[in-house]
Structure formats: C-alpha cells, structure tokens
Design an enzyme around this catalytic site. Structure first.
Site, mmCIF file in Angstrom:
data_model
loop_
_atom_site.group_PDB
_atom_site.id
_atom_site.type_symbol
_atom_site.label_atom_id
_atom_site.label_comp_id
_atom_site.label_asym_id
_atom_site.label_seq_id
_atom_site.Cartn_x
_atom_site.Cartn_y
_atom_site.Cartn_z
ATOM 1 N N PRO A 9 20.285 -18.488 -10.503
ATOM 2 C CA PRO A 9 20.911 -17.279 -9.965
ATOM 3 C C PRO A 9 21.822 -16.545 -10.948
ATOM 4 O O PRO A 9 22.516 -17.174 -11.747
ATOM 5 C CB PRO A 9 21.720 -17.800 -8.775
ATOM 6 C CG PRO A 9 21.884 -19.261 -9.004
ATOM 7 C CD PRO A 9 20.663 -19.691 -9.751
ATOM 8 N N ASN A 10 21.769 -15.246 -10.849
ATOM 9 C CA ASN A 10 22.604 -14.309 -11.618
ATOM 10 C C ASN A 10 22.234 -14.190 -13.098
ATOM 11 O O ASN A 10 22.807 -13.380 -13.822
ATOM 12 C CB ASN A 10 24.102 -14.636 -11.484
ATOM 13 C CG ASN A 10 24.579 -14.513 -10.056
ATOM 14 O OD1 ASN A 10 24.333 -13.482 -9.422
ATOM 15 N ND2 ASN A 10 25.233 -15.530 -9.524
ATOM 16 N N ARG A 17 26.648 -9.302 -17.506
ATOM 17 C CA ARG A 17 27.448 -10.318 -16.819
ATOM 18 C C ARG A 17 28.376 -11.047 -17.789
ATOM 19 O O ARG A 17 27.907 -11.777 -18.666
ATOM 20 C CB ARG A 17 26.504 -11.344 -16.170
ATOM 21 C CG ARG A 17 27.210 -12.459 -15.455
ATOM 22 C CD ARG A 17 26.246 -13.571 -15.044
ATOM 23 N NE ARG A 17 26.976 -14.611 -14.369
ATOM 24 C CZ ARG A 17 26.521 -15.833 -14.164
ATOM 25 N NH1 ARG A 17 25.314 -16.172 -14.573
ATOM 26 N NH2 ARG A 17 27.252 -16.727 -13.549
ATOM 27 N N TYR A 22 28.787 -15.216 -21.654
ATOM 28 C CA TYR A 22 27.343 -15.455 -21.690
ATOM 29 C C TYR A 22 26.605 -14.701 -22.796
ATOM 30 O O TYR A 22 25.394 -14.884 -22.954
ATOM 31 C CB TYR A 22 26.733 -15.109 -20.326
ATOM 32 C CG TYR A 22 27.268 -15.970 -19.206
ATOM 33 C CD1 TYR A 22 27.055 -17.346 -19.216
ATOM 34 C CD2 TYR A 22 28.003 -15.423 -18.145
ATOM 35 C CE1 TYR A 22 27.561 -18.157 -18.212
ATOM 36 C CE2 TYR A 22 28.509 -16.226 -17.121
ATOM 37 C CZ TYR A 22 28.280 -17.591 -17.167
ATOM 38 O OH TYR A 22 28.771 -18.391 -16.173
ATOM 39 N N ASN A 73 17.797 -23.737 -16.501
ATOM 40 C CA ASN A 73 19.220 -23.406 -16.375
ATOM 41 C C ASN A 73 19.454 -23.177 -14.884
ATOM 42 O O ASN A 73 19.168 -22.094 -14.365
ATOM 43 C CB ASN A 73 19.565 -22.151 -17.182
ATOM 44 C CG ASN A 73 21.056 -21.842 -17.112
ATOM 45 O OD1 ASN A 73 21.780 -22.414 -16.290
ATOM 46 N ND2 ASN A 73 21.517 -20.945 -17.966
ATOM 47 N N ASP A 86 16.640 -33.340 -6.524
ATOM 48 C CA ASP A 86 15.566 -34.128 -5.914
ATOM 49 C C ASP A 86 14.188 -33.610 -6.326
ATOM 50 O O ASP A 86 13.260 -34.398 -6.522
ATOM 51 C CB ASP A 86 15.684 -34.112 -4.387
ATOM 52 C CG ASP A 86 16.803 -35.000 -3.875
ATOM 53 O OD1 ASP A 86 17.408 -35.742 -4.687
ATOM 54 O OD2 ASP A 86 17.095 -34.958 -2.662
ATOM 55 N N GLU A 97 18.072 -29.730 -19.213
ATOM 56 C CA GLU A 97 19.038 -28.853 -18.526
ATOM 57 C C GLU A 97 19.745 -28.025 -19.592
ATOM 58 O O GLU A 97 20.190 -28.573 -20.595
ATOM 59 C CB GLU A 97 20.051 -29.722 -17.766
ATOM 60 C CG GLU A 97 21.178 -28.931 -17.106
ATOM 61 C CD GLU A 97 22.250 -29.850 -16.503
ATOM 62 O OE1 GLU A 97 21.984 -31.055 -16.270
ATOM 63 O OE2 GLU A 97 23.366 -29.350 -16.287
ATOM 64 N N HIS A 99 22.497 -24.696 -20.580
ATOM 65 C CA HIS A 99 23.529 -23.718 -20.204
ATOM 66 C C HIS A 99 23.893 -22.889 -21.427
ATOM 67 O O HIS A 99 24.020 -23.426 -22.527
ATOM 68 C CB HIS A 99 24.788 -24.418 -19.683
ATOM 69 C CG HIS A 99 24.517 -25.295 -18.510
ATOM 70 N ND1 HIS A 99 24.317 -24.789 -17.253
ATOM 71 C CD2 HIS A 99 24.359 -26.633 -18.421
ATOM 72 C CE1 HIS A 99 24.053 -25.793 -16.418
ATOM 73 N NE2 HIS A 99 24.069 -26.918 -17.103
ATOM 74 N N LEU A 100 24.081 -21.610 -21.203
ATOM 75 C CA LEU A 100 24.512 -20.733 -22.289
ATOM 76 C C LEU A 100 25.928 -21.087 -22.725
ATOM 77 O O LEU A 100 26.230 -21.198 -23.913
ATOM 78 C CB LEU A 100 24.487 -19.269 -21.815
ATOM 79 C CG LEU A 100 23.111 -18.712 -21.449
ATOM 80 C CD1 LEU A 100 23.195 -17.866 -20.196
ATOM 81 C CD2 LEU A 100 22.544 -17.923 -22.593
ATOM 82 N N ARG A 106 35.168 -25.053 -19.573
ATOM 83 C CA ARG A 106 35.484 -24.066 -18.548
ATOM 84 C C ARG A 106 36.143 -24.738 -17.337
ATOM 85 O O ARG A 106 36.689 -25.826 -17.447
ATOM 86 C CB ARG A 106 34.206 -23.305 -18.177
ATOM 87 C CG ARG A 106 33.578 -22.607 -19.400
ATOM 88 C CD ARG A 106 32.333 -21.854 -19.039
ATOM 89 N NE ARG A 106 32.624 -20.785 -18.081
ATOM 90 C CZ ARG A 106 31.688 -20.178 -17.342
ATOM 91 N NH1 ARG A 106 30.418 -20.549 -17.468
ATOM 92 N NH2 ARG A 106 32.018 -19.225 -16.497
ATOM 93 N N ARG A 110 32.889 -26.819 -13.016
ATOM 94 C CA ARG A 110 31.653 -26.704 -13.804
ATOM 95 C C ARG A 110 31.383 -27.967 -14.624
ATOM 96 O O ARG A 110 30.365 -28.076 -15.305
ATOM 97 C CB ARG A 110 31.720 -25.496 -14.745
ATOM 98 C CG ARG A 110 31.802 -24.176 -14.011
ATOM 99 C CD ARG A 110 31.716 -23.004 -14.991
ATOM 100 N NE ARG A 110 32.305 -21.822 -14.406
ATOM 101 C CZ ARG A 110 31.666 -20.965 -13.604
ATOM 102 N NH1 ARG A 110 30.403 -21.161 -13.307
ATOM 103 N NH2 ARG A 110 32.290 -19.910 -13.101
HETATM 104 C C1 DQA Z 1 25.644 -21.418 -16.611
HETATM 105 C C2 DQA Z 1 26.964 -22.126 -16.308
HETATM 106 C C3 DQA Z 1 27.201 -22.221 -14.801
HETATM 107 O O1 DQA Z 1 28.438 -22.874 -14.534
HETATM 108 C C4 DQA Z 1 27.251 -20.830 -14.187
HETATM 109 O O2 DQA Z 1 27.404 -20.919 -12.787
HETATM 110 C C5 DQA Z 1 26.089 -19.996 -14.569
HETATM 111 C C6 DQA Z 1 25.563 -20.062 -15.931
HETATM 112 C C7 DQA Z 1 25.438 -21.186 -18.112
HETATM 113 O O3 DQA Z 1 24.309 -20.906 -18.507
HETATM 114 O O4 DQA Z 1 26.400 -21.249 -18.888
HETATM 115 O O5 DQA Z 1 25.609 -19.181 -13.768
HETATM 116 O O6 DQA Z 1 24.574 -22.246 -16.154
#
Ligand code: DQA
Length: 148
Positions: A9-10, A17, A22, A73, A86, A97, A99-100, A106, A110
C-alpha cells in the site's frame, strides 16, 4: 526463472510521498529499472502493486505455481499482517522482504515485522536500490538452491 515483485500500500505514491524518506523515484521508474536488470539476468518478472491486503494474498496464492521466488515490499502491512505472512509461508517460495527506508532507524512500530521470520532475508535502507539488491539476492538464492 520467474519472480514476483509485489509492492504494498501507498507505494503507488512514490515520488510525491515523503521524498525525504522514500526518495524521488516513482514506482514506474523503479519497475523499469528492475525490468532492465531482469532482462540482463534472463529472468521473467510479474510486477504488481496493491493497496489492499486481500489482493496481495490472492496474488501470492494465484501465482504459487508460476513463480520461483518472491520480492515483496509489504509496506505498512509488514507491521500488521499475519495473513500475508501466512500466504508467504504457505507457498514455500524463497522470499526477499524489501524496504526503501531503514525501518530500524524510524518509529518503534516499524521495527517489528510479521514477514521477516518467513522470509529468506531482508533488505532495507537503500532507497530504490533496495529493490535492485533484493532482485539480485533472490536470483542468487534460487541459483544456489538449484545447485544442491
Ligand atoms: C516501507 C516501510 C514501512 O514501514 C512503511 O509503512 C511503508 C514503506 C519502506 O519501503 O520503507 O509504506 O515498507
């Protein structure tokens, strides 16, 4: 070799954003970079972004037989979703996994990931570069397991 790239999401809002956190690259720009790298490595990608948890879960399950590995991600679902965890455990595919941002630098909420225990490994903190490293890592992981 076939890899799923899943953006949570997002992440469709990348570019506008919180660029200080990011970066300024948009999701299409990141995806184009991954596609270019994949072609060099002779890897086929299926790339998708979803804002809802159920769609991510269905995408993982529906592609379980197609894919050799997953780069995901999970975005905010990282910190909340037993169901995505799951789904990853269920399909038994090597999973990175990604993450940017460096989630450990942070907010405290998180720092916890439901996903990490079922992932092969985690890459975070390198901006869009995290995805490049994650793609290289999953290809390497699959190649190593093929040799055994
Ligand atoms: C994220 C880190 C998460 O905590 C956050 O909610 C995101 C982006 C990252 O790519 O850094 O939406 O997954």
């Amino acid at each position: 070799m076939r890899i799923l790239i899943i953006h949570g999401p997002n992440l469709n809002l990348l570019g506008r954003r919180e660029p200080g956190v990011y970066g300024v690259q948009t999701l299409p720009q990141i995806d184009a970079q991954l596609q270019e790298l994949a072609e060099k490595m002779n890897v086929e990608l299926k790339i998708a972004q979803f804002n809802s948890e159920g769609e991510i879960i269905s995408f993982i399950g529906d592609n379980a037989d197609w894919a050799d590995g997953i780069v995901i991600n999970p975005a905010a679902y990282t910190h909340t979703s037993v169901a995505i965890r799951d789904a990853i455990a269920a399909v038994e595919l090597p999973t990175v996994e990604v993450h940017l941002s460096n989630v450990f630098g942070r907010e405290e909420f998180r720092h916890f990931s439901y996903i990490s225990p079922v992932a092969t490994g985690v890459i975070c903190g390198f901006g869009a570069g995290s995805y490049v490293l994650a793609l290289e890592a999953i290809v390497r992981t699959i190649n190593m397991s093929d040799r055994n």
